[in-house]
Each structure stands twice: as structure tokens, then as C-alpha cells.
Scaffold this motif. Structure first.
Motif, PDB file in Angstrom:
ATOM      1  N   GLY A 405      29.402  14.697  53.750  1.00 54.61           N
ATOM      2  CA  GLY A 405      29.396  15.239  52.391  1.00 54.61           C
ATOM      3  C   GLY A 405      29.115  16.727  52.373  1.00 54.61           C
ATOM      4  O   GLY A 405      29.723  17.494  51.621  1.00 54.61           O
ATOM      5  N   GLN A 406      28.174  17.155  53.212  1.00 52.85           N
ATOM      6  CA  GLN A 406      27.880  18.588  53.299  1.00 52.85           C
ATOM      7  C   GLN A 406      29.066  19.368  53.833  1.00 52.85           C
ATOM      8  O   GLN A 406      29.339  20.485  53.391  1.00 52.85           O
ATOM      9  N   MET A 407      29.772  18.764  54.783  1.00 50.52           N
ATOM     10  CA  MET A 407      30.933  19.454  55.333  1.00 50.52           C
ATOM     11  C   MET A 407      32.035  19.587  54.282  1.00 50.52           C
ATOM     12  O   MET A 407      32.765  20.580  54.268  1.00 50.52           O
ATOM     13  N   ARG A 408      32.178  18.574  53.404  1.00 43.60           N
ATOM     14  CA  ARG A 408      33.196  18.673  52.346  1.00 43.60           C
ATOM     15  C   ARG A 408      32.825  19.734  51.305  1.00 43.60           C
ATOM     16  O   ARG A 408      33.696  20.362  50.717  1.00 43.60           O
ATOM     17  N   GLU A 409      31.535  19.928  51.059  1.00 45.08           N
ATOM     18  CA  GLU A 409      31.099  20.938  50.101  1.00 45.08           C
ATOM     19  C   GLU A 409      31.073  22.334  50.700  1.00 45.08           C
ATOM     20  O   GLU A 409      31.106  23.318  49.976  1.00 45.08           O
ATOM     21  N   ARG A 410      31.053  22.433  51.954  1.00 45.97           N
ATOM     22  CA  ARG A 410      30.918  23.728  52.617  1.00 45.97           C
ATOM     23  C   ARG A 410      32.043  24.696  52.304  1.00 45.97           C
ATOM     24  O   ARG A 410      31.777  25.872  52.059  1.00 45.97           O
ATOM     25  N   PRO A 411      33.338  24.353  52.273  1.00 42.65           N
ATOM     26  CA  PRO A 411      34.404  25.336  51.993  1.00 42.65           C
ATOM     27  C   PRO A 411      34.262  26.007  50.638  1.00 42.65           C
ATOM     28  O   PRO A 411      34.473  27.213  50.516  1.00 42.65           O
ATOM     29  N   SER A 412      33.875  25.265  49.600  1.00 50.76           N
ATOM     30  CA  SER A 412      33.730  25.878  48.279  1.00 50.76           C
ATOM     31  C   SER A 412      32.584  26.868  48.262  1.00 50.76           C
ATOM     32  O   SER A 412      32.661  27.929  47.631  1.00 50.76           O
ATOM     33  N   ILE A 413      31.506  26.516  49.002  1.00 52.16           N
ATOM     34  CA  ILE A 413      30.362  27.444  49.070  1.00 52.16           C
ATOM     35  C   ILE A 413      30.760  28.726  49.766  1.00 52.16           C
ATOM     36  O   ILE A 413      30.424  29.828  49.345  1.00 52.16           O
ATOM     37  N   VAL A 414      31.544  28.569  50.842  1.00 54.76           N
ATOM     38  CA  VAL A 414      31.982  29.763  51.576  1.00 54.76           C
ATOM     39  C   VAL A 414      32.868  30.633  50.714  1.00 54.76           C
ATOM     40  O   VAL A 414      32.773  31.859  50.702  1.00 54.76           O
ATOM     41  N   GLU A 415      33.766  30.028  49.937  1.00 56.45           N
ATOM     42  CA  GLU A 415      34.645  30.800  49.069  1.00 56.45           C
ATOM     43  C   GLU A 415      33.852  31.541  48.006  1.00 56.45           C
ATOM     44  O   GLU A 415      34.145  32.698  47.677  1.00 56.45           O
ATOM     45  N   GLU A 416      32.820  30.873  47.460  1.00 55.95           N
ATOM     46  CA  GLU A 416      31.997  31.547  46.457  1.00 55.95           C
ATOM     47  C   GLU A 416      31.271  32.737  47.056  1.00 55.95           C
ATOM     48  O   GLU A 416      31.205  33.815  46.461  1.00 55.95           O
ATOM     49  N   GLU A 417      30.751  32.536  48.252  1.00 51.17           N
ATOM     50  CA  GLU A 417      30.053  33.647  48.906  1.00 51.17           C
ATOM     51  C   GLU A 417      31.012  34.785  49.210  1.00 51.17           C
ATOM     52  O   GLU A 417      30.683  35.966  49.089  1.00 51.17           O
ATOM     53  N   ARG A 418      32.239  34.415  49.588  1.00 48.89           N
ATOM     54  CA  ARG A 418      33.223  35.467  49.877  1.00 48.89           C
ATOM     55  C   ARG A 418      33.543  36.254  48.617  1.00 48.89           C
ATOM     56  O   ARG A 418      33.672  37.472  48.620  1.00 48.89           O
ATOM     57  N   ASP A 419      33.684  35.583  47.480  1.00 46.14           N
ATOM     58  CA  ASP A 419      33.957  36.268  46.218  1.00 46.14           C
ATOM     59  C   ASP A 419      32.808  37.176  45.825  1.00 46.14           C
ATOM     60  O   ASP A 419      32.992  38.272  45.313  1.00 46.14           O
ATOM     61  N   VAL A 420      31.577  36.703  46.086  1.00 45.06           N
ATOM     62  CA  VAL A 420      30.416  37.475  45.656  1.00 45.06           C
ATOM     63  C   VAL A 420      30.200  38.684  46.530  1.00 45.06           C
ATOM     64  O   VAL A 420      29.928  39.777  46.053  1.00 45.06           O
ATOM     65  N   HIS A 421      30.378  38.534  47.845  1.00 45.83           N
ATOM     66  CA  HIS A 421      29.980  39.586  48.774  1.00 45.83           C
ATOM     67  C   HIS A 421      31.104  40.534  49.153  1.00 45.83           C
ATOM     68  O   HIS A 421      30.842  41.653  49.568  1.00 45.83           O
ATOM     69  N   PHE A 422      32.354  40.097  49.027  1.00 43.92           N
ATOM     70  CA  PHE A 422      33.419  40.937  49.555  1.00 43.92           C
ATOM     71  C   PHE A 422      34.416  41.429  48.510  1.00 43.92           C
ATOM     72  O   PHE A 422      35.149  42.361  48.768  1.00 43.92           O
ATOM     73  N   SER A 423      34.497  40.789  47.382  1.00 42.94           N
ATOM     74  CA  SER A 423      35.434  41.260  46.358  1.00 42.94           C
ATOM     75  C   SER A 423      34.829  42.457  45.642  1.00 42.94           C
ATOM     76  O   SER A 423      33.684  42.396  45.166  1.00 42.94           O
ATOM     77  N   PRO A 424      35.557  43.548  45.518  1.00 41.61           N
ATOM     78  CA  PRO A 424      35.045  44.746  44.835  1.00 41.61           C
ATOM     79  C   PRO A 424      34.917  44.481  43.336  1.00 41.61           C
ATOM     80  O   PRO A 424      35.747  43.813  42.735  1.00 41.61           O
ATOM     81  N   ARG A 425      33.797  44.926  42.820  1.00 38.80           N
ATOM     82  CA  ARG A 425      33.610  44.759  41.377  1.00 38.80           C
ATOM     83  C   ARG A 425      34.500  45.709  40.600  1.00 38.80           C
ATOM     84  O   ARG A 425      34.635  46.884  40.948  1.00 38.80           O
ATOM     85  N   ARG A 426      35.109  45.157  39.578  1.00 38.78           N
ATOM     86  CA  ARG A 426      35.982  45.978  38.747  1.00 38.78           C
ATOM     87  C   ARG A 426      35.167  46.476  37.543  1.00 38.78           C
ATOM     88  O   ARG A 426      34.900  45.715  36.626  1.00 38.78           O
ATOM     89  N   HIS A 427      34.773  47.736  37.579  1.00 39.20           N
ATOM     90  CA  HIS A 427      33.969  48.320  36.512  1.00 39.20           C
ATOM     91  C   HIS A 427      34.859  48.991  35.455  1.00 39.20           C
ATOM     92  O   HIS A 427      36.088  49.025  35.575  1.00 39.20           O
ATOM     93  N   GLU A 428      34.201  49.465  34.517  1.00 42.72           N
ATOM     94  CA  GLU A 428      34.950  50.187  33.493  1.00 42.72           C
ATOM     95  C   GLU A 428      35.547  51.469  34.078  1.00 42.72           C
ATOM     96  O   GLU A 428      35.168  51.892  35.143  1.00 42.72           O
ATOM     97  N   ILE A 429      36.461  52.045  33.367  1.00 40.85           N
ATOM     98  CA  ILE A 429      37.091  53.293  33.835  1.00 40.85           C
ATOM     99  C   ILE A 429      36.076  54.426  33.764  1.00 40.85           C
ATOM    100  O   ILE A 429      35.038  54.320  33.101  1.00 40.85           O
ATOM    101  N   CYS A 430      36.388  55.427  34.474  1.00 35.86           N
ATOM    102  CA  CYS A 430      35.418  56.508  34.661  1.00 35.86           C
ATOM    103  C   CYS A 430      35.142  57.287  33.396  1.00 35.86           C
ATOM    104  O   CYS A 430      34.119  57.973  33.313  1.00 35.86           O
ATOM    105  N   ASN A 431      36.060  57.286  32.408  1.00 35.45           N
ATOM    106  CA  ASN A 431      35.839  58.083  31.218  1.00 35.45           C
ATOM    107  C   ASN A 431      35.050  57.333  30.164  1.00 35.45           C
ATOM    108  O   ASN A 431      35.020  57.736  29.001  1.00 35.45           O
ATOM    109  N   GLN A 432      34.445  56.100  30.587  1.00 30.56           N
ATOM    110  CA  GLN A 432      33.609  55.408  29.622  1.00 30.56           C
ATOM    111  C   GLN A 432      32.346  56.203  29.397  1.00 30.56           C
ATOM    112  O   GLN A 432      32.007  57.107  30.134  1.00 30.56           O
ATOM    113  N   LYS A 433      31.624  55.802  28.403  1.00 31.51           N
ATOM    114  CA  LYS A 433      30.422  56.541  28.023  1.00 31.51           C
ATOM    115  C   LYS A 433      29.382  56.428  29.124  1.00 31.51           C
ATOM    116  O   LYS A 433      29.139  55.381  29.667  1.00 31.51           O
ATOM    117  N   TYR A 434      28.826  57.552  29.439  1.00 28.64           N
ATOM    118  CA  TYR A 434      27.860  57.632  30.524  1.00 28.64           C
ATOM    119  C   TYR A 434      26.511  57.174  30.038  1.00 28.64           C
ATOM    120  O   TYR A 434      26.026  57.603  28.998  1.00 28.64           O
TER     121      TYR A 434
END
Length: 497
Positions: A405-434
Motif C-alpha cells: 500500500g505504501q508503495m502504491r501511494e509513493r508515486p503521488s507523494i513524489v509527484e507532489e514533492e516534485r511540484d512543490v520543490h522544482f516547479s518555479p512559482r509564477r508570480h505577478e508581473i514586475c510592474n505590479q504594486k511594490y
């Protein structure tokens, strides 16, 4: 008393003939074989209780005549040996260890054959198959040795007659025909006996009939004397004039000297190892009870035996029953007719038979009860082990299911960690209010979204400024360090900062 270790017999099952030995002693001709009184057993040993023959054995007799026995003594004992060996063959067995040591002398000087621990029961074709050289080297026949090399070979009663020929040679010349310094050399001489069998110079003093008799036994099995039965020996010139029917009732030419029923002077008494054997000289069934196979005692069921008191043979000969009325004549018995006396004797004999039969049944029942109790204990132990194994198997199965059961749950956990740690956050554009929170926070929020496609996986983590530790550096130095990766981006946030 002969004592045999049960566990040792089971380990040597290919050569241990304890059952055959007991059967021959029970059913054999008591005129020619040792008298058995009791066969019994305990948890670890088998016991055979036999008569003690104070005359010693034939080997002790030979030691008194270093150059060989006088011809008349030798011929008498050769004839009795023939009768003893033939009585075993008549039961359907072969002895396989005929030698002077196993020819015992009773108080009157007659021979009785003993030690049936190498006996084998003959098959319907009159042969046996055995791939082990059983017996004493000096007296073994070549067919027994050849059967060790070729397991397809078999042999029959002729092997005992070869041994008788070797004994006869020793009785006339004082030594076995194939004696050598080593067992291997002795075996070689026996197998190639045609090259090594010769009579010594003293043969000129031996009757020619004796030399012919020996040569008719130390020869090929197909032409060996005795294959045609006892009649061949009775017709041999060596025994001319011998009364074979009255042989047992005749007076032997040698009467052993003794000081009483417990005299052992006619035996070469060796150091007694009985106490050592019983107290731990060898491994027993009790020592291996936990690891021994189930039903290990079954081969010994029915081994016990008690000899009937009536019609028993003792060391002085056959003692026959007499009518009780003749032993103790009274006024009443004197008036009895012979038929009444005979009927009373028959009733007494029948009662004795019934008592003995009842005793044998009781002993057999006790033996079977012992075996049943042993099997019950073994079954309980086996059931307990199986239950423990089932429990352990259930625990292992539960752990395996949890891990799967843990092995079946492991791929989803890895994908979530990959999204959290490696995907660049998309912030607002630079001309937003400082929002002046901190300069580092400002820098993190000014990463342009259009730079993402130009960022390689190797440099992706460089864009996560807030997640890279910055010990002992100012935010300006850290900014300059990271700006080398922005070569494809328009540095508007940098200009605005």
C-alpha cells in the motif's frame, strides 16, 4: 546379554540386521544355535539374553594348538559346523560371518553357532543383494567383495561355505589362507585367490581328503561344495564312517575345562565397555528426540520375545518334559491310568501355552501403547510448530500488504514533492504594486513569468531565491550571484530596484 543401540542401528540400517538376528534366534534349531531366552527393549537399546557357554569358542581352542588341530578333532568340529550353518540355511537365511570366534562350545564340548547380526533373508531365487562388505576380512568370500564394486551382483548360501573352507584351512594349518598385514591386501588376495591360494609345506602331514575338502570350498561359486545341500558334505570322503544322525548325542573329542558355571577362563576377556556405552559412550534416541523423524521407533515394534519354559534346551543338551505323575508318584497317581496321566499333562501344557500367549499379547500391547504415546507426543509437537508457523506467516502477510500500500501511494507523494520543490512559482508581473516587505522578498516577487521557458532543469533551482540559504551575505551580493542566470531576461526588476 547382547545390547544394541537403537539410534546406531537406524543410522546403519544398510548393514544392521537386528530383526533378522532376532528371528533366527527365535525360530532356529536349538541343537546348533545359541539359546535365546528373552528379547526386550527400552527407549534407547535392544537386548538379547542368551545362554552362557563356558567352553569358550573355537578360536580359543585353536590357540591351544598353534600348528593346527589334530585331524580327528578338526573333522568332528567341521561336521558340527556344517550342521549349524545348514540349519540357518534351512530357515531361509545366510549367516555371512562364519568364523571360529562365532563357534561357541558348551560345557560338554559341542558347537553352537552364534552372532547372527549379519544375517540376511534369502529371496525366492535363493540370493541376496548387498553393496556393503559385511563380515570378517579373513573369511569373506570373493562374491561378497565383488558385489561391493558391482551393485547388480548377488550371492547366496555359497558365501558361507567359502567361509567354512577358510575356517577348515585354519583348523588344519593354524592360520587363515589369505592372511596379510592389511585389510586391503587381504581383500586383494581373496579376489585373486587363484593366484594366492596355496597349501603350506606342512600339508604333507594333513590327510589328502582334508586338502580336497578345502579345495572344493575355496573355488568358484558354481562348483563349490554345498550348493547341492547337506547331502554333498555327508557323501564327502573326509567324513567317511561319521554318524551324522547321532552327531549331537556323541561324545566330543574335546571337553573344555571349567571351574563352574561362571568360569570365564576359556574366553579372552577384554576390558568391559558396558558402563561407558550405557552412560554416554554413544548418541541415543533420547539425545536426538527433538530432531528425530516421526515414527522412529516403529522398526522396533514387536521385537520383544519370551522363550517358553517347556521343551527348553540348555547347555547340557535337550531336557524333555516328563509326566507330572511320574515325577511325584502318590497314592492317587498310582491309581491313574496312563490316559488320565497323559490328559492331565496335556491340560497342564495347554494352560502353560495359554499363559505364555497371554503374556506375549500383554507385552505386545504395552509396546504398541508406548509407540502410540510417542506418536501422539510427536504429533502435538508438530501441530504446535505448524500453528506458530501460521501465526508468523499471517504477520508477514500483513506487513507485506502494508508495504505494498505504501508503495502504491509513493508515486503521488513524489509527484507532489516534485511540484512543490522544482516547479518555479509564477508570480505577478514586475510592474505590479511594490509591497515593501523586504528586499529579498521584493526580488523574489519580481521574477518575470516569461523567463520560465528559458530556464533549464539545471538552473531551475537558482530562481527560487527565498529557498536558497544566504549565510553571511547581503541581499545585494546574493542578487549579483544569481543574476548570471538571467541572461535571457530583461532586467527591468533589477533596474527598478
Amino acid at each position: 546379554m547382547k545390547i544394541m543401540n537403537k539410534w546406531d542401528l537406524l543410522k546403519r540400517s544398510d548393514v544392521a540386521c537386528y530383526r533378522q538376528e532376532r528371528d533366527v534366534l527365535v525360530n532356529g534349531d536349538r541343537r546348533w544355535i545359541t539359546q535365546l531366552h528373552y528379547a526386550f527393549q527400552d527407549d534407547n537399546y535392544l537386548y538379547l539374553l542368551m545362554d552362557y557357554y563356558i567352553g569358550g569358542d573355537l578360536l580359543s581352542l585353536l590357540s591351544k594348538f598353534p600348528d593346527g588341530l589334530p585331524p580327528h578333532i578338526a573333522i568332528f568340529y567341521i561336521a558340527e559346523m556344517i550342521m549349524a550353518v545348514n540349519s540357518v540355511h534351512s530357515l531361509g537365511y545366510i549367516h555371512r560371518d562364519i568364523k571360529p570366534d562365532n563357534m561357541l562350545l558348551n560345557i560338554s564340548g559341542h558347537i553352537l553357532l552364534g552372532d547372527f547380526g549379519s544375517c540376511l533373508k534369502l529371496r525366492e531365487d535363493g540370493t541376496v543383494s548387498c553393496s556393503v562388505a559385511v563380515g570378517t576380512p579373513d573369511y569373506l568370500s570373493p562374491e561378497i567383495l565383488l558385489a561391493v564394486e558391482d551393485h547388480t551382483l548377488s550371492y547366496g548360501v555359497e558365501c558361507d561355505w567359502w567361509s567354512l573352507g577358510a575356517c577348515t584351512f585354519e583348523m588344519f594349518f593354524g592360520h587363515p589362507p589369505f592372511y596379510a598385514d592389511s585389510v586391503v591386501e587381504t581383500y586383494g588376495k581373496i579376489i585373486h585367490y587363484k593366484e594366492h591360494f596355496t597349501f603350506p609345506p606342512s600339508a604333507t602331514e594333513v590327510p589328502q581328503e582334508a586338502l580336497n575338502f578345502i579345495s572344493s570350498l575355496i573355488c568358484e561359486r558354481d562348483t563349490r561344495l554345498g550348493r547341492g545341500g547337506l547331502q554333498e558334505f555327508q557323501n564327502h570322503p573326509l567324513f567317511a564312517g561319521l554318524d551324522w544322525e547321532g552327531l549331537r548325542d556323541s561324545s566330543p573329542p574335546y571337553i573344555p575345562e571349567s571351574d563352574g558355571a561362571t568360569d570365564t577362563s576359556n574366553f579372552d576377556v577384554v576390558e568391559d565397555h558396558l558402563t561407558e556405552m550405557i552412560s554416554g559412550g554413544g548418541e541415543t534416541l533420547s539425545d536426538v528426540e527433538d530432531t528425530s523423524p516421526l515414527g522412529v521407533n516403529l522398526p522396533f515394534v514387536g521385537y520383544s520375545y519370551t522363550y517358553r519354559d517347556d521343551d527348553r534346551a540348555n547347555v547340557w543338551g535337550i531336557r524333555k518334559n516328563e509326566c507330572e505323575c511320574k515325577k511325584r508318584p502318590t497314592q492317587d497317581t498310582q491309581n491313574m491310568s496312563h490316559g488320565d496321566c497323559l490328559g492331565q499333562n496335556l491340560d497342564s501344557t495347554l494352560l502353560t501355552d495359554l499363559r505364555n500367549a497371554l503374556q506375549n499379547e500383554i507385552e505386545t500391547r504395552e509396546t504398541l501403547n508406548t509407540e502410540i504415546n510417542f506418536l501422539k507426543t510427536a504429533n502435538q509437537s508438530l501441530a504446535r510448530r505448524l500453528y506458530e508457523a501460521d501465526q508468523l506467516n499471517a504477520e508477514l502477510q500483513s506487513k507485506i500488504s502494508m508495504m505494498e500500500g505504501q508503495m502504491r501511494e509513493r508515486p503521488s507523494i513524489v509527484e507532489e514533492e516534485r511540484d512543490v520543490h522544482f516547479s518555479p512559482r509564477r508570480h505577478e508581473i514586475c510592474n505590479q504594486k511594490y509591497e515593501p516587505i523586504s528586499r529579498t522578498r521584493q526580488l523574489d516577487s519580481c521574477i518575470p513569468s516569461y523567463c520560465h521557458p528559458l530556464v533549464t532543469p539545471v538552473h531551475r533551482h537558482m530562481l527560487l531565491f527565498s529557498r536558497i540559504p544566504k549565510p553571511h551575505t547581503s541581499w545585494v551580493g546574493y542578487l549579483l550571484l544569481c543574476s548570471i542566470n538571467w541572461s535571457h531576461c530583461v532586467p527591468r526588476p533589477l533596474c527598478s530596484l
